[in-house]
Design a protein around this motif. Structure first.
Motif, short mmCIF file in Angstrom:
data_model
loop_
_atom_site.label_atom_id
_atom_site.label_comp_id
_atom_site.label_asym_id
_atom_site.label_seq_id
_atom_site.Cartn_x
_atom_site.Cartn_y
_atom_site.Cartn_z
N MET A 32 -8.57 21.02 -18.59
CA MET A 32 -8.23 22.37 -19.01
C MET A 32 -6.74 22.61 -18.75
O MET A 32 -6.24 22.32 -17.66
N ILE A 33 -6.05 23.12 -19.73
CA ILE A 33 -4.62 23.40 -19.61
C ILE A 33 -4.45 24.64 -18.74
O ILE A 33 -5.11 25.65 -18.92
N GLY A 34 -3.53 24.58 -17.77
CA GLY A 34 -3.30 25.68 -16.86
C GLY A 34 -2.54 26.82 -17.51
O GLY A 34 -1.80 26.64 -18.48
N VAL A 35 -2.71 28.01 -16.94
CA VAL A 35 -2.05 29.20 -17.45
C VAL A 35 -0.54 29.05 -17.39
O VAL A 35 0.17 29.43 -18.32
N ARG A 36 -0.01 28.45 -16.32
CA ARG A 36 1.44 28.28 -16.19
C ARG A 36 2.01 27.40 -17.32
O ARG A 36 3.09 27.66 -17.83
N VAL A 37 1.27 26.37 -17.68
CA VAL A 37 1.72 25.50 -18.78
C VAL A 37 1.74 26.29 -20.08
O VAL A 37 2.70 26.22 -20.85
N ILE A 38 0.70 27.06 -20.31
CA ILE A 38 0.63 27.86 -21.53
C ILE A 38 1.75 28.90 -21.55
O ILE A 38 2.39 29.13 -22.58
N GLN A 39 2.03 29.52 -20.41
CA GLN A 39 3.12 30.48 -20.33
C GLN A 39 4.46 29.81 -20.64
O GLN A 39 5.29 30.37 -21.36
N LYS A 40 4.66 28.62 -20.10
CA LYS A 40 5.91 27.90 -20.34
C LYS A 40 6.07 27.56 -21.83
O LYS A 40 7.12 27.78 -22.42
N VAL A 41 5.01 27.05 -22.44
CA VAL A 41 5.05 26.70 -23.86
C VAL A 41 5.27 27.96 -24.71
O VAL A 41 6.07 27.95 -25.64
N SER A 42 4.58 29.04 -24.37
CA SER A 42 4.69 30.26 -25.18
C SER A 42 6.05 30.93 -25.05
O SER A 42 6.39 31.79 -25.85
N SER A 43 6.86 30.51 -24.08
CA SER A 43 8.20 31.06 -23.89
C SER A 43 9.25 30.36 -24.75
O SER A 43 10.39 30.81 -24.82
N PRO A 64 11.39 28.78 -28.04
CA PRO A 64 11.71 29.19 -29.41
C PRO A 64 10.82 28.51 -30.46
O PRO A 64 10.49 29.12 -31.48
N GLY A 65 10.42 27.27 -30.21
CA GLY A 65 9.53 26.58 -31.16
C GLY A 65 8.20 27.28 -31.30
O GLY A 65 7.66 27.41 -32.41
N PHE A 66 7.65 27.74 -30.19
CA PHE A 66 6.40 28.50 -30.22
C PHE A 66 6.58 29.77 -31.05
O PHE A 66 5.72 30.14 -31.84
N ALA A 67 7.75 30.43 -30.87
CA ALA A 67 8.03 31.67 -31.60
C ALA A 67 8.08 31.45 -33.11
O ALA A 67 7.78 32.35 -33.88
N LYS A 68 8.44 30.23 -33.54
CA LYS A 68 8.49 29.94 -34.97
C LYS A 68 7.10 29.69 -35.55
O LYS A 68 6.81 30.08 -36.68
N VAL A 69 6.25 29.04 -34.80
CA VAL A 69 4.94 28.63 -35.31
C VAL A 69 3.84 29.68 -35.05
O VAL A 69 3.05 29.99 -35.93
N ALA A 70 3.81 30.22 -33.85
CA ALA A 70 2.72 31.10 -33.42
C ALA A 70 2.46 32.29 -34.33
O ALA A 70 1.29 32.60 -34.61
N PRO A 71 3.48 32.99 -34.83
CA PRO A 71 3.20 34.17 -35.66
C PRO A 71 2.44 33.85 -36.95
O PRO A 71 1.80 34.72 -37.53
N HIS A 72 2.51 32.60 -37.38
CA HIS A 72 1.82 32.21 -38.61
C HIS A 72 0.42 31.67 -38.35
O HIS A 72 -0.44 31.74 -39.21
N VAL A 73 0.20 31.16 -37.15
CA VAL A 73 -1.07 30.50 -36.84
C VAL A 73 -2.02 31.40 -36.04
O VAL A 73 -3.18 31.57 -36.42
N ILE A 74 -1.54 31.98 -34.96
CA ILE A 74 -2.41 32.72 -34.05
C ILE A 74 -3.08 33.92 -34.71
O ILE A 74 -4.31 34.07 -34.61
N PRO A 75 -2.34 34.80 -35.41
CA PRO A 75 -3.03 35.95 -36.03
C PRO A 75 -4.09 35.53 -37.06
O PRO A 75 -5.16 36.13 -37.13
N ALA A 76 -3.80 34.50 -37.84
CA ALA A 76 -4.78 34.04 -38.84
C ALA A 76 -6.05 33.53 -38.17
O ALA A 76 -7.17 33.85 -38.61
N LEU A 77 -5.88 32.74 -37.10
CA LEU A 77 -7.06 32.25 -36.36
C LEU A 77 -7.82 33.42 -35.73
O LEU A 77 -9.05 33.44 -35.77
N ASP A 78 -7.09 34.35 -35.13
CA ASP A 78 -7.74 35.51 -34.51
C ASP A 78 -8.56 36.31 -35.53
O ASP A 78 -9.70 36.68 -35.26
N ARG A 79 -7.96 36.58 -36.69
CA ARG A 79 -8.70 37.36 -37.71
C ARG A 79 -9.96 36.63 -38.16
O ARG A 79 -11.02 37.23 -38.31
#
Length: 156
Positions: free
Chosen positions: A1-12, A14-29
């Protein structure tokens, strides 16, 4: 299981900022629809809502999956207009400014709420709480010149 700190680091990043807005909301919906409002995929990490608002320019209904910070007592939440640290304010924040009476889907229940933009000392206190709740928001703010909008939504 990936730790919360790793996820926080990745989500911080710029690369995450480019990809996440296109992927996460679509998956959530998609997951929210398939589970009849019971599950938000991103809420496995952070609490989340589906915000149903009225478009500021179009007047059309908009459904937006968002992370949120529930406040003590269960009658209010903080929404953070971080836009994953991208330059512009997210569209849903303009919708709330134009039409503050909205609905959220919270844990499978639709709740009518009213949104209010936080400013001054009230915003400063909420921002401090938000950073303690999810530290990557500091990296998002550091990447942009705009002040990230914070909204308090309360049950109507």
């Amino acid at each position: 299981m990936i730790g919360v700190r790793v996820i926080q680091k990745v989500s911080s990043t710029p690369g995450f900022a480019k990809v996440a807005p296109h992927v996460i909301p679509a998956l959530d919906r998609a997951v929210h629809r398939l589970t009849r409002g019971k599950v938000l995929l991103s809420a496995q990490l952070l609490p989340g809502v589906i915000l149903t608002s009225t478009g500021a320019r179009t007047g059309q209904s908009r459904r937006t999956p968002l992370a949120c910070m529930p406040e003590e007592g269960g009658a209010s939440w903080i929404l953070v207009g971080s836009n994953f640290g991208r330059t512009g304010h997210p569209a849903w924040t303009a919708n709330l400014l134009a039409h503050p009476d909205v609905t959220i889907s919270w844990k499978g229940r639709d709740i009518p709420v009213t949104a209010r933009l936080l400013e001054g000392d009230e915003r400063a206190a909420a921002w401090k709480a938000v950073l303690a709740f999810w530290p990557p928001y500091a990296a998002y703010q550091a990447r942009v010149e705009r002040e990230i909008r914070l909204f308090r939504i309360v049950r109507r």
